[in-house]
Write an enzyme that holds these catalytic residues in place. Structure first.
Site, PDB file in Angstrom:
ATOM      1  N   GLU A 136     -23.248  24.762  31.232  1.00 42.64           N
ATOM      2  CA  GLU A 136     -23.072  23.142  31.486  1.00 42.64           C
ATOM      3  C   GLU A 136     -24.046  22.256  32.024  1.00 42.64           C
ATOM      4  O   GLU A 136     -24.276  21.290  31.658  1.00 42.64           O
ATOM      5  CB  GLU A 136     -21.661  23.346  32.708  1.00 42.64           C
ATOM      6  CG  GLU A 136     -20.596  23.942  31.852  1.00 42.64           C
ATOM      7  CD  GLU A 136     -20.348  25.242  32.058  1.00 42.64           C
ATOM      8  OE1 GLU A 136     -21.297  26.125  32.673  1.00 42.64           O
ATOM      9  OE2 GLU A 136     -19.466  25.626  31.581  1.00 42.64           O
ATOM     10  N   HIS A 182      -8.263  26.226  37.170  1.00 42.64           N
ATOM     11  CA  HIS A 182      -8.174  25.673  35.870  1.00 42.64           C
ATOM     12  C   HIS A 182      -7.213  24.325  36.265  1.00 42.64           C
ATOM     13  O   HIS A 182      -6.388  23.917  35.696  1.00 42.64           O
ATOM     14  CB  HIS A 182      -7.439  26.415  34.774  1.00 42.64           C
ATOM     15  CG  HIS A 182      -8.321  27.493  34.336  1.00 42.64           C
ATOM     16  ND1 HIS A 182      -8.759  28.810  34.943  1.00 42.64           N
ATOM     17  CD2 HIS A 182      -9.163  27.536  33.092  1.00 42.64           C
ATOM     18  CE1 HIS A 182      -9.307  29.379  34.037  1.00 42.64           C
ATOM     19  NE2 HIS A 182      -9.759  28.548  33.006  1.00 42.64           N
TER      20      HIS A 182
END
Ligand SMILES: Cc1ncc(C[n+]2csc(CCOP(=O)(O)OP(=O)(O)O)c2C)c(N)n1
Lengths: 404, 325
Positions: free
Chosen positions: B60, B130
């Site tokens: 990322e 999540h």
């Protein structure tokens, strides 16, 4: 300081020239490759490894089916990678630390995590060591030296370097193994971890499961080099590439890596070449990004069949033993699953514990307010209401929809 | 007008932006031929080729750093972070670089073309990693814009506006609604304004403010409250940064009451900023303390997710408490 020879022409070296061989011992038919030595693996240990492989396979098959039936919100299999994971775990001292990514249930099975322990985590019930806070497959066991899984990829890799450095200082002769995928090896954390391990001579084994895919991304879109192994040179580290479906090669390589780590304080990188036979997770469908034919090629290289052939050659295993083991484990999985499903969820108070060592006044206020609210609307929060008043919510409700 | 879901609306927006301007690129983990794990980028690689829509390695900080460089060069990158929970490895690139490019160079360089898309939020049994709503971390950083759509129509119009905005934008998509939110969306190109809240329902007794997936929950609470004779005004903030103080203040001057909701933990959540600012502007008009309905000050749980999340019943109780103060 590094000194290098001088050259007076602009000659570039290129990664193209780099290719690392793959260490293999056991052929698919169970015979040894010519010139390969059989590692020192006695019958009891070999059968412990094989048993753990079957445990892992049975668990994976059954829990994926349970997920398909809607009994479980999510699952991840390790199918095809059992030799890589269990073979390496078996080469360690049982007190060495394991820091896993998420597909290493085989290592836990090898160390003796029971079906009950697996199931309690998978169902996030009140017996789950992680108290129902994380998704299924995020196991952890203090007793078995298995650090609780964290979902953000690669974060465990530099932690393993630090853990191993602490082990070295403690002088207990132990090391840490850290597992990760070839995808996770792209993260900055991976590079930081190897560099620090090499500089500070931490007894850590970096174990890359190169299974060809990171979700849908094939390894050719993950890196341009010859896999992950060559990176070790840049950090001046020991490295070996092994056939990850070859239990004897994985075992022997990891045994040697442990000697280097613990005796010489040399960190080691192992790249195990294998294949993720299953989908990435129960939420994934690999038919969208790879062919059945490709999968078939790897199905023929099944690591469990390969090990079984070797055991049969040695006269250590036969069909009857196989059949009775499989039957016993299948029955056991079903039985423990039913037990875990029926257990109540963790109590409401567990929402605010373990955030800090002690519950802060603010958290206590928030919990009290939540309890007030749930008492007014018990029917809307059957899980929470249950621990306030078990009679209020006797009927189970499972409204999970599945995660990633 | 076709009825589509939020993922299809996002896909349409990306398709329009790429067709119109060949400097627009889409990339991220699994974004290429697979179309992303949620399929928001489906078919874009087929249509625009591998040079403009591609898989990145799994890193990322690399994705956002790369996107910063591209944007500084004049390209228009739309980078996907697979889950908002995994935006933190890129935190330094976003907070220290993306946000400060223009300022630190005296506008010699900027990364205005950059859009970062990330699915956020709970309600999908995703557990600890999540489900997070990280908008408040970024709202503390001047130099970026933060946008959160509530339905397919908003998602398409706001994403197109984000891609064309002269500043870098973080676009948080409520993943619980990806397939659940369905609505009419015009096929053609259109934009919705960034920085403007929208009054989605007028009322006189109390103002409710939220964004993204909370808007649906607020609507449910409002339905119940109105049955009790309470008239509610509902505002979708839409942009967290910059945020539209005027629209909310105007509404609170009229209703005298305010409830703000978000999924993220309470302490330091964006509701805290809104209530401080509104309290400054509307102090003498407030009939009751501003209420916040938020997640707990804990990480996000799995098994007790329903208990943790701010839902319509918790909002209803806050409305009642405010009205009966
Ligand atoms: C920091 C971070 N980014 C993205 C994800 C989402 N994600 C979960 S698993 C995965 C692929 C990992 O692939 P690899 O490391 O090769 O392991 P494998 O699944 O093949 O065993 C991704 C992208 C994540 N968990 N963490």
């Amino acid at each position: 300081m590094t000194t290098t020879a001088r050259t007076h022409q602009p000659e570039f070296l290129s990664g193209d020239e780099f290719s690392i061989p793959t260490y293999g011992v056991l052929a698919q038919d169970g015979s040894l490759y010519e010139g390969a030595d059989e590692p020192d693996l006695d019958k009891a240990k070999a059968l412990r490894i094989y048993h753990s492989m079957i445990v892992t396979r049975v668990l994976d098959e059954r829990m994926l089916a349970a997920q398909r039936q809607g009994r479980l919100s999510f699952y991840m299999q390790c199918t095809g990678e059992e030799a890589a994971v269990i073979g390496s775990a078996a080469a360690l001292d049982d007190d060495d630390m394991i820091m896993a990514q998420y597909r290493e249930q085989g290592a836990l099975a090898y160390r003796g995590f029971t079906f009950d322990e697996f199931m309690n985590q998978l169902f996030g019930n009140e017996m789950d060591y992680g108290k129902g806070r994380q998704m299924p497959i995020h196991y952890g066991s203090r007793k078995l030296h298995y650090m609780t899984i964290s979902s953000p990829l690669a974060t465990q890799i530099p932690q393993a370097t630090g853990y191993a450095y602490g082990q070295k200082l403690a002088g207990e002769g132990l090391c840490t193994i850290v597992y990760f995928g070839e995808g996770a090896a792209s993260e900055g954390d991976f590079h930081a971890a190897l560099n620090m391990a090499a500089v500070h001579e931490a007894p850590v084994i970096f174990f890359c499961r190169n299974n060809g895919y990171a979700i849908s991304t094939p390894s050719v879109e993950q890196f341009a080099a010859d896999g992950v192994a060559p990176r070790a040179f840049g950090y001046r580290m020991h490295v070996i590439r092994v056939d990850g479906n070859d239990i004897l090669a994985v075992y022997r390589a990891t045994q040697r890596a442990r000697e280097l780590a613990v005796k010489d304080n040399k960190p080691v990188l192992i790249e195990a070449m294998t294949y993720r036979l299953a989908a990435h997770s129960s939420s994934d469908d690999p038919s969208g990004y790879r062919s059945r034919k490709e999968e078939e090629v790897w199905r023929d290289k099944d690591p469990i069949r390969r090990m079984r052939s070797w055991l049969e050659h040695k006269g250590w295993w036969d069909d009857d033993q196989e059949k009775s083991l499989q039957e016993r484990l299948r029955a056991e999985v079903l039985e423990t699953m039913k037990r875990a499903e029926k257990r109540p969820p963790p109590p409401l108070d567990s929402l605010v514990t373990d955030v800090y060592a002690d519950v802060t006044p603010a958290l206590q206020r928030q919990l009290d307010q939540l309890k007030w609210h749930i008492r007014r609307h018990p029917e809307a929060y059957p899980r929470g209401a249950r621990s306030l008043d078990p009679v209020l919510a006797s009927a189970d409700n499972t409204d999970d929809q599945g995660g990633e | 007008m076709a009825t589509i879901n939020m993922l299809q609306a996002i896909n349409q927006a990306l398709d329009i932006a790429m067709a119109e301007d060949e400097r627009v690129l889409c990339f991220g983990e699994d974004v290429g031929s697979f179309g992303g794990v949620f399929r928001a980028t489906s078919h874009l690689q087929e249509k625009y080729g591998k040079a403009r829509c591609f898989n990145t390695p799994l890193v990322e900080q690399g994705i956002v750093g790369f996107a910063n460089g591209l944007a500084a060069q004049g390209s228009v990158p739309v980078a996907e972070i697979q889950f908002a929970d995994y935006i933190f490895p890129a935190f330094d690139q976003i907070v220290n670089e993306t946000a400060k490019f223009r300022y630190r160079s005296g506008d010699l360089f900027n990364v205005g073309g950059l859009t970062i898309r990330a699915p956020y939020g709970g309600g999908i049994s995703g557990g600890h990693y999540h489900s997070q709503s990280p908008e408040a971390y970024f709202a503390h950083t001047p130099g970026i814009k933060i946008v959160v759509p509530r339905n397919p129509y908003e998602a398409k119009g706001l994403l197109l506006a984000s891609i064309r905005d002269p500043d870098p934008v973080l676009f948080f998509e409520p993943k619980r609604l990806y397939r659940a939110a369905v609505g009419e969306v015009p096929e053609e190109d259109y934009q919705l304004p960034i920085g403007e809240a929208e009054v989605t329902k007028e009322g006189s007794d109390i103002t409710l403010v939220g964004w993204g997936a909370q808007m649906e929950v607020i609507d449910k609470a409002v339905e119940l409250a109105e049955k009790e004779g309470i008239s509610c005004e509902v505002i979708d903030l839409r942009s967290i940064l910059p945020w539209d103080e005027d629209t909310i203040a105007e509404s609170v001057l009229k209703t005298g009451r305010l409830v703000i909701t978000h999924e993220a933990p309470r302490t330091g959540g964006f509701a805290a900023e809104i209530s401080a600012a509104i309290q400054e502007r509307c102090f003498l008009y407030l009939e009751s303390p501003i209420e916040r309905v938020t997640g707990l000050d804990t990480p996000f749980p799995l098994t007790l997710e329903k208990e943790y999340l701010p839902d319509h019943l918790k909002i209803l109780e806050a409305i009642r408490a405010s009205v009966n103060f």
